[in-house]
Design a protein around this motif. Structure first.
Motif, PDB file in Angstrom:
ATOM      1  N   ASN A   1       0.822  -1.208   0.000  1.00  0.00           N
ATOM      2  CA  ASN A   1       0.000   0.000   0.000  1.00  0.00           C
ATOM      3  C   ASN A   1       0.860   1.262   0.000  1.00  0.00           C
ATOM      4  OD1 ASN A   1      -2.698  -1.128   0.069  1.00  0.00           O
ATOM      5  ND2 ASN A   1      -2.264  -1.776   2.155  1.00  0.00           N
ATOM      6  N   TYR A   2       2.014   1.176   0.689  1.00  0.00           N
ATOM      7  CA  TYR A   2       2.921   2.332   0.728  1.00  0.00           C
ATOM      8  C   TYR A   2       3.433   2.677  -0.667  1.00  0.00           C
ATOM      9  CZ  TYR A   2       7.353   4.815   1.360  1.00  0.00           C
ATOM     10  OH  TYR A   2       8.390   5.704   1.245  1.00  0.00           O
ATOM     11  N   ILE A   3       3.861   1.673  -1.410  1.00  0.00           N
ATOM     12  CA  ILE A   3       4.394   1.924  -2.758  1.00  0.00           C
ATOM     13  C   ILE A   3       3.324   2.517  -3.659  1.00  0.00           C
ATOM     14  CG2 ILE A   3       5.321   0.814  -4.834  1.00  0.00           C
ATOM     15  CD1 ILE A   3       6.631  -1.252  -2.926  1.00  0.00           C
ATOM     16  N   ALA A   4       2.133   1.921  -3.653  1.00  0.00           N
ATOM     17  CA  ALA A   4       1.052   2.424  -4.497  1.00  0.00           C
ATOM     18  C   ALA A   4       0.657   3.843  -4.103  1.00  0.00           C
ATOM     19  CB  ALA A   4      -0.150   1.487  -4.407  1.00  0.00           C
ATOM     20  N   SER A   5       0.589   4.111  -2.804  1.00  0.00           N
ATOM     21  CA  SER A   5       0.206   5.450  -2.339  1.00  0.00           C
ATOM     22  C   SER A   5       1.272   6.482  -2.686  1.00  0.00           C
ATOM     23  CB  SER A   5      -0.023   5.428  -0.820  1.00  0.00           C
ATOM     24  OG  SER A   5      -1.066   4.550  -0.475  1.00  0.00           O
ATOM     25  N   LEU A   6       2.541   6.097  -2.508  1.00  0.00           N
ATOM     26  CA  LEU A   6       3.635   7.027  -2.793  1.00  0.00           C
ATOM     27  C   LEU A   6       3.629   7.440  -4.263  1.00  0.00           C
ATOM     28  CD1 LEU A   6       6.267   8.232  -1.372  1.00  0.00           C
ATOM     29  CD2 LEU A   6       7.481   6.439  -2.618  1.00  0.00           C
ATOM     30  N   LEU A   7       3.427   6.475  -5.147  1.00  0.00           N
ATOM     31  CA  LEU A   7       3.474   6.771  -6.580  1.00  0.00           C
ATOM     32  C   LEU A   7       2.291   7.620  -7.042  1.00  0.00           C
ATOM     33  CD1 LEU A   7       4.685   3.306  -7.922  1.00  0.00           C
ATOM     34  CD2 LEU A   7       6.006   5.420  -7.757  1.00  0.00           C
ATOM     35  N   THR A   8       1.205   7.580  -6.303  1.00  0.00           N
ATOM     36  CA  THR A   8       0.040   8.405  -6.661  1.00  0.00           C
ATOM     37  C   THR A   8      -0.037   9.671  -5.810  1.00  0.00           C
ATOM     38  OG1 THR A   8      -1.368   7.160  -5.120  1.00  0.00           O
ATOM     39  CG2 THR A   8      -1.319   6.413  -7.411  1.00  0.00           C
ATOM     40  N   GLY A   9       0.917   9.861  -4.907  1.00  0.00           N
ATOM     41  CA  GLY A   9       0.807  10.925  -3.918  1.00  0.00           C
ATOM     42  C   GLY A   9       1.445  12.252  -4.274  1.00  0.00           C
ATOM     43  N   TYR A  10       2.071  12.355  -5.423  1.00  0.00           N
ATOM     44  CA  TYR A  10       2.716  13.619  -5.795  1.00  0.00           C
ATOM     45  C   TYR A  10       1.663  14.708  -6.000  1.00  0.00           C
ATOM     46  CZ  TYR A  10       7.149  11.217  -6.545  1.00  0.00           C
ATOM     47  OH  TYR A  10       8.316  10.500  -6.365  1.00  0.00           O
ATOM     48  N   THR A  11       1.902  15.854  -5.390  1.00  0.00           N
ATOM     49  CA  THR A  11       0.966  16.962  -5.514  1.00  0.00           C
ATOM     50  C   THR A  11       1.685  18.264  -5.150  1.00  0.00           C
ATOM     51  OG1 THR A  11      -1.171  17.832  -4.753  1.00  0.00           O
ATOM     52  CG2 THR A  11       0.195  16.738  -3.120  1.00  0.00           C
ATOM     53  N   GLU A  12       1.034  19.353  -5.426  1.00  0.00           N
ATOM     54  CA  GLU A  12       1.584  20.637  -4.984  1.00  0.00           C
ATOM     55  C   GLU A  12       1.467  20.739  -3.464  1.00  0.00           C
ATOM     56  OE1 GLU A  12       3.077  23.013  -6.721  1.00  0.00           O
ATOM     57  OE2 GLU A  12       2.914  21.826  -8.565  1.00  0.00           O
ATOM     58  N   MET A  13       2.443  21.356  -2.833  1.00  0.00           N
ATOM     59  CA  MET A  13       2.409  21.479  -1.385  1.00  0.00           C
ATOM     60  C   MET A  13       1.249  22.380  -0.972  1.00  0.00           C
ATOM     61  SD  MET A  13       5.446  22.451   1.288  1.00  0.00           S
ATOM     62  CE  MET A  13       5.652  24.137   0.689  1.00  0.00           C
TER      63      MET A  13
ATOM     64  N   SER B   1       0.483   2.317 -10.717  1.00  0.00           N
ATOM     65  CA  SER B   1       1.028   2.311  -9.353  1.00  0.00           C
ATOM     66  C   SER B   1       0.662   1.028  -8.631  1.00  0.00           C
ATOM     67  CB  SER B   1       0.495   3.521  -8.573  1.00  0.00           C
ATOM     68  OG  SER B   1       0.884   4.734  -9.183  1.00  0.00           O
ATOM     69  N   LYS B   2      -0.578   0.607  -8.749  1.00  0.00           N
ATOM     70  CA  LYS B   2      -1.021  -0.620  -8.096  1.00  0.00           C
ATOM     71  C   LYS B   2      -0.356  -1.846  -8.718  1.00  0.00           C
ATOM     72  CE  LYS B   2      -5.428  -0.921  -7.142  1.00  0.00           C
ATOM     73  NZ  LYS B   2      -6.899  -0.869  -7.311  1.00  0.00           N
ATOM     74  N   ASP B   3      -0.217  -1.823 -10.046  1.00  0.00           N
ATOM     75  CA  ASP B   3       0.392  -2.969 -10.724  1.00  0.00           C
ATOM     76  C   ASP B   3       1.853  -3.137 -10.340  1.00  0.00           C
ATOM     77  OD1 ASP B   3      -2.001  -3.505 -11.973  1.00  0.00           O
ATOM     78  OD2 ASP B   3      -1.469  -2.479 -13.844  1.00  0.00           O
ATOM     79  N   VAL B   4       2.616  -2.053 -10.330  1.00  0.00           N
ATOM     80  CA  VAL B   4       4.035  -2.185  -9.992  1.00  0.00           C
ATOM     81  C   VAL B   4       4.202  -2.479  -8.500  1.00  0.00           C
ATOM     82  CG1 VAL B   4       4.598   0.233  -9.444  1.00  0.00           C
ATOM     83  CG2 VAL B   4       6.309  -1.230 -10.528  1.00  0.00           C
ATOM     84  N   ALA B   5       3.269  -2.006  -7.666  1.00  0.00           N
ATOM     85  CA  ALA B   5       3.315  -2.340  -6.243  1.00  0.00           C
ATOM     86  C   ALA B   5       3.094  -3.835  -6.043  1.00  0.00           C
ATOM     87  CB  ALA B   5       2.271  -1.537  -5.474  1.00  0.00           C
ATOM     88  N   ALA B   6       2.158  -4.413  -6.807  1.00  0.00           N
ATOM     89  CA  ALA B   6       1.928  -5.862  -6.721  1.00  0.00           C
ATOM     90  C   ALA B   6       3.163  -6.621  -7.206  1.00  0.00           C
ATOM     91  CB  ALA B   6       0.710  -6.243  -7.555  1.00  0.00           C
ATOM     92  N   PHE B   7       3.769  -6.146  -8.288  1.00  0.00           N
ATOM     93  CA  PHE B   7       4.972  -6.799  -8.816  1.00  0.00           C
ATOM     94  C   PHE B   7       6.103  -6.774  -7.788  1.00  0.00           C
ATOM     95  CE2 PHE B   7       9.120  -6.066 -10.955  1.00  0.00           C
ATOM     96  CZ  PHE B   7       9.299  -7.342 -11.476  1.00  0.00           C
ATOM     97  N   LEU B   8       6.278  -5.643  -7.103  1.00  0.00           N
ATOM     98  CA  LEU B   8       7.346  -5.534  -6.111  1.00  0.00           C
ATOM     99  C   LEU B   8       7.029  -6.342  -4.854  1.00  0.00           C
ATOM    100  CD1 LEU B   8       8.327  -1.772  -6.517  1.00  0.00           C
ATOM    101  CD2 LEU B   8       9.523  -3.801  -7.380  1.00  0.00           C
TER     102      LEU B   8
END
Length: 280
Positions: free
Chosen positions: A162-174, A227-234
């Protein structure tokens, strides 16, 4: 008699001493945590850091299993995006057969990669096309930062998938409230705001964009999907035997349950003819 009393008295003293030491350690630790929590000033990292989103995964639960199509999609994302910076040093090319690739596909993929070797004549370092028995080669990254190897990342982080998937989708303006509440906080010039990272700033820019890869199965390659797919792969690279472990675990539990019932019935049968002695 006096010797027995002395031994018991000494044992009681030792037990009391041990109990006092444990209680003192517990109390001192609790006091330290409470006092530090009260005295330590709030920080932007503490106030705005987010815990990972909770996604549904095919491999969740005791009966869950990896989705091979998702693992293949995740591998494609890794190979076309992540592999430019991040290694998989604990994964061999032949391991990809577990994802549903045949021997020819694995050989072709391995041959497309250059792995380190030594020239048999000059003994100088060189490279050669990979073989299925080779491991993914180390990635020589020339930019800023030190991108970590991703082989065990899903295990190296709490709630890793969940951390990997969230991190990859979490980029945003501060958000503006970050600087409003903490005027001294600033993202480094080479950093990117991400609330799922511990210090809110990543040296890695957002690696994914919609449509960045083309999935062989026709799945739409959105940022969240990739993001979810690469998180599952990792997750698979970190624990490739997950399916086998679950498949083995259930027969073992059933056997232990059966053995326990059998042992109990045997005990009842053996001791059935033995009558307890009556006192009095």
């Amino acid at each position: 008699m006096s010797q027995l009393f002395s031994i018991r008295f000494i044992g009681i003293l030792i037990g009391l001493g041990f109990t006092v030491a444990v209680l003192w350690a517990f109390g001192n630790g609790a006091y330290t945590v409470i006092s530090e929590g009260q005295l330590k000033p709030a920080t932007a990292e503490h106030e705005f850091h987010k815990t990972p989103n909770q996604y549904a995964w095919s491999f969740d639960g005791p009966f869950g299993r990896f989705d091979q199509q998702q693992l293949q999609r995740g591998f494609k994302v890794y190979d076309e995006v992540c592999a430019a910076c991040h290694s998989l040093k604990f994964v061999a090319f032949r391991d990809l057969e577990q994802l549903g690739y045949d021997e020819g596909q694995v050989k072709a993929f391995a041959a497309s990669k250059q792995v380190p070797d030594v020239d048999p004549v000059t003994q100088e370092p060189t490279t050669r096309p990979g073989l299925p028995t080779d491991y993914f080669p180390h990635v020589a990254y020339a930019g800023a930062g030190n991108p970590p190897d991703l082989s065990l990342m899903a295990k190296a982080r709490h709630d890793g998938t969940n951390y990997i998937a969230s991190l990859l989708t979490g980029y945003t303006e501060m958000p503006a409230e970050v600087t409003e509440e903490f005027p001294d906080f600033a993202i480094p010039a080479t950093g990117y705001y991400n609330p799922y990272f511990a210090n809110l700033a990543l040296a890695m820019p957002a690696p994914l964009a919609d449509g960045q890869v083309t999935y062989d199965d026709g799945t739409e390659a959105t940022v969240e999907q990739m993001s979810k797919d690469v998180a599952a792969f990792l997750t698979w690279t970190a624990e490739p035997t997950l399916d086998k472990r679950k498949q083995t675990g259930w027969p073992v539990l059933i056997f232990l349950l059966f053995a326990t019932v059998l042992a109990y019935l045997s005990k009842q049968q053996i001791w059935a003819a033995v009558k307890p002695k009556k006192h009095g």
